[in-house]
Design a protein around this motif. Structure first.
Motif, short mmCIF file in Angstrom:
data_model
loop_
_atom_site.label_atom_id
_atom_site.label_comp_id
_atom_site.label_asym_id
_atom_site.label_seq_id
_atom_site.Cartn_x
_atom_site.Cartn_y
_atom_site.Cartn_z
N ALA A 18 -25.18 -16.14 -19.08
CA ALA A 18 -24.58 -15.89 -17.76
C ALA A 18 -23.10 -15.59 -17.87
CB ALA A 18 -24.80 -17.10 -16.85
N THR A 19 -22.44 -16.33 -18.76
CA THR A 19 -21.00 -16.10 -18.96
C THR A 19 -20.75 -14.73 -19.56
OG1 THR A 19 -20.69 -18.46 -19.33
CG2 THR A 19 -18.93 -17.01 -20.05
N ILE A 20 -21.57 -14.37 -20.55
CA ILE A 20 -21.43 -13.07 -21.19
C ILE A 20 -21.64 -11.94 -20.18
CG2 ILE A 20 -22.41 -11.51 -22.91
CD1 ILE A 20 -23.07 -13.94 -24.61
N ALA A 21 -22.67 -12.08 -19.34
CA ALA A 21 -22.95 -11.05 -18.33
C ALA A 21 -21.81 -10.92 -17.34
CB ALA A 21 -24.26 -11.38 -17.61
N ARG A 22 -21.27 -12.08 -16.90
CA ARG A 22 -20.18 -12.05 -15.93
C ARG A 22 -18.92 -11.43 -16.53
NH1 ARG A 22 -20.58 -16.82 -14.74
NH2 ARG A 22 -18.96 -17.75 -16.05
N GLN A 23 -18.59 -11.81 -17.75
CA GLN A 23 -17.40 -11.27 -18.38
C GLN A 23 -17.57 -9.78 -18.72
OE1 GLN A 23 -16.34 -13.68 -21.74
NE2 GLN A 23 -15.62 -15.38 -20.48
N THR A 24 -18.79 -9.39 -19.09
CA THR A 24 -19.05 -7.98 -19.39
C THR A 24 -18.88 -7.14 -18.14
OG1 THR A 24 -20.62 -8.59 -21.13
CG2 THR A 24 -20.73 -6.34 -20.28
N LEU A 25 -19.37 -7.64 -17.01
CA LEU A 25 -19.23 -6.91 -15.75
C LEU A 25 -17.77 -6.76 -15.36
CD1 LEU A 25 -20.54 -5.58 -13.30
CD2 LEU A 25 -20.68 -7.85 -12.22
N LYS A 26 -17.01 -7.85 -15.49
CA LYS A 26 -15.58 -7.78 -15.20
C LYS A 26 -14.88 -6.79 -16.12
CE LYS A 26 -15.03 -12.53 -13.46
NZ LYS A 26 -14.36 -13.85 -13.71
N LEU A 27 -15.27 -6.82 -17.39
CA LEU A 27 -14.65 -5.92 -18.36
C LEU A 27 -14.94 -4.47 -18.02
CD1 LEU A 27 -13.13 -5.61 -21.05
CD2 LEU A 27 -15.33 -5.75 -22.21
N LEU A 28 -16.19 -4.17 -17.65
CA LEU A 28 -16.55 -2.80 -17.31
C LEU A 28 -15.79 -2.32 -16.08
CD1 LEU A 28 -20.42 -2.88 -17.88
CD2 LEU A 28 -18.68 -1.78 -19.32
N ILE A 29 -15.61 -3.21 -15.10
CA ILE A 29 -14.86 -2.84 -13.91
C ILE A 29 -13.40 -2.54 -14.25
CG2 ILE A 29 -14.01 -3.69 -11.69
CD1 ILE A 29 -16.60 -5.27 -11.41
N VAL A 30 -12.82 -3.39 -15.08
CA VAL A 30 -11.42 -3.18 -15.49
C VAL A 30 -11.27 -1.89 -16.27
CG1 VAL A 30 -9.56 -4.08 -16.92
CG2 VAL A 30 -10.84 -5.63 -15.45
N VAL A 31 -12.18 -1.65 -17.22
CA VAL A 31 -12.11 -0.45 -18.04
C VAL A 31 -12.27 0.80 -17.18
CG1 VAL A 31 -13.27 0.88 -19.84
CG2 VAL A 31 -12.89 -1.57 -20.15
N ALA A 32 -13.26 0.78 -16.28
CA ALA A 32 -13.50 1.94 -15.43
C ALA A 32 -12.32 2.21 -14.52
CB ALA A 32 -14.77 1.73 -14.60
N THR A 33 -11.76 1.15 -13.94
CA THR A 33 -10.61 1.32 -13.04
C THR A 33 -9.40 1.86 -13.79
OG1 THR A 33 -11.40 -0.55 -11.71
CG2 THR A 33 -9.13 0.14 -11.38
#
Length: 353
Positions: A18-33
């Motif tokens: 769950a932690t990995i999924a949450r951090q991965t999602l945050k990372l993808l949002i930051v990278v895309a932005t």
């Protein structure tokens, strides 16, 4: 090997799905932005500069009909937001436009010149790490000594002196006056176009081709620009290492180790520097990214056929596709380096997780 496996097991055992999924999602949002922001900046730069991209293609003597056809073909008649969406789509598909100067795709040009910049930046980073980190350690250990003052002056000069001026002075002294090192270029003129580019990195290509004389010549040509860039890296790394080490040497575990009779060299180089390794990873990574950016002036002064010289030449010839394409590449590299250093930081430091 068993200790290494146990360490990796401990590291990854603290990560939950769950932690990995949450951090991965945050990372993808930051990278895309961040990436979209980078593209937006380069897109707007390409639109506000006083250079007509249509005239750069058709020439200033083209008829109005030809000019209008070219403008429509380039999509410049569309609203600005549609042009930006097309621009994003092209970049994501690896299409950075066509260079006016070379009449080739910008992506192809960058792939051709970028290995030379990598060769220069990697060599400079190695020099900066091997010289800067020990200097910073000695400066922190001998705080207030002559060595400490000399290190701080070296760092100050590294931040103050313009890199193009140092390059010109180095050429004048070591090439023109003393004749210790070869002049501008990657190899001497009579060695050019002999070695077939395989990786694009001259030294490796010479080894593959078995051209040892050309490899030796390439190494001599590499010394001066790499040492110049490495000096700036060394100044930055020595300053940061000194700050990190001073902070660590004040900690209680250092006093405890000394009270227990641990050898002083082990206290400094294993315990203190070991705890500095985590922040130093980020510093070295950012230093490497800075060298890729700072190589623009160095490559221009030394006629080094890399991304920096390509960017400068394109800018002087108003080749905006090439300029913006190179800018996107450098920005993307910075983004990738930051992500990689952040990943290593979390792997090595459980507190960051």
């Amino acid at each position: 090997m068993l200790e290494c496996a146990e360490l990796m097991k401990r590291i990854f055992s603290t990560w939950r799905p769950a932690t990995i999924a949450r951090q991965t999602l945050k990372l993808l949002i930051v990278v895309a932005t961040t990436f979209v922001g980078l593209l937006l900046i380069t897109f707007l730069i390409g639109r506000v500069v006083p250079i007509d991209p249509v005239l750069a293609v058709v020439g200033d003597k083209a008829s109005p009909e030809v000019y209008e056809k070219a403008r429509i073909a380039m999509g410049l008649h569309l609203p600005l937001y549609k042009q930006f969406l097309i621009y994003i789509d092209n970049v994501l598909h690896g299409d950075l436009g066509t260079s006016v100067l070379t009449a080739k795709p910008v992506t192809e040009d960058i792939l051709r010149v970028f290995p030379a910049t990598i060769e220069l930046a990697v060599t400079a980073t190695i020099f900066g790490v091997l010289a800067g980190i020990p200097l910073g350690v000695f400066s922190a250990v001998r705080r207030g000594s002559i060595l400490d003052h000399i290190t701080r002056v070296i760092g100050l000069l590294g931040y103050s002196l313009p890199i193009f001026w140092l390059g010109l002075m180095a050429l004048m002294v070591f090439y023109a006056q003393l004749d210790w090192l070869p002049g501008p270029g990657r190899v001497d003129v009579f060695y050019e176009d002999i070695v077939e580019p395989v990786t694009g990195i001259m030294i490796i290509d010479c080894i593959i081709a078995g051209e040892w004389d050309i490899m030796k010549n390439a190494i001599w040509h590499l010394i001066m620009p790499a040492a110049l860039l490495g000096y700036y890296s060394m100044a930055y790394l020595s300053r940061m290492t000194r700050s990190f080490m001073i902070e660590q040497l004040r900690q209680e575990y250092i006093l405890t180790a000394r009270v227990k009779g641990v050898a002083e060299w082990k206290v400094i180089w294993v315990h203190a520097l070991g705890n500095c390794a985590i922040p130093l990873i980020t510093v070295v990574a950012l230093s490497f990214g800075g060298l890729l950016e700072g190589s623009v002036l160095t490559e221009t002064v030394f006629a080094w056929p890399g991304l920096g010289l390509y960017l400068t030449t394109s800018l002087l010839n108003a080749d905006m596709n090439a300029v913006l394409g190179a800018t996107i590449v450098v920005g993307s590299i910075f983004l990738g380096i930051n992500l990689f250093s952040d990943f290593l930081y979390k792997v090595m430091d459980p507190r960051a997780r």
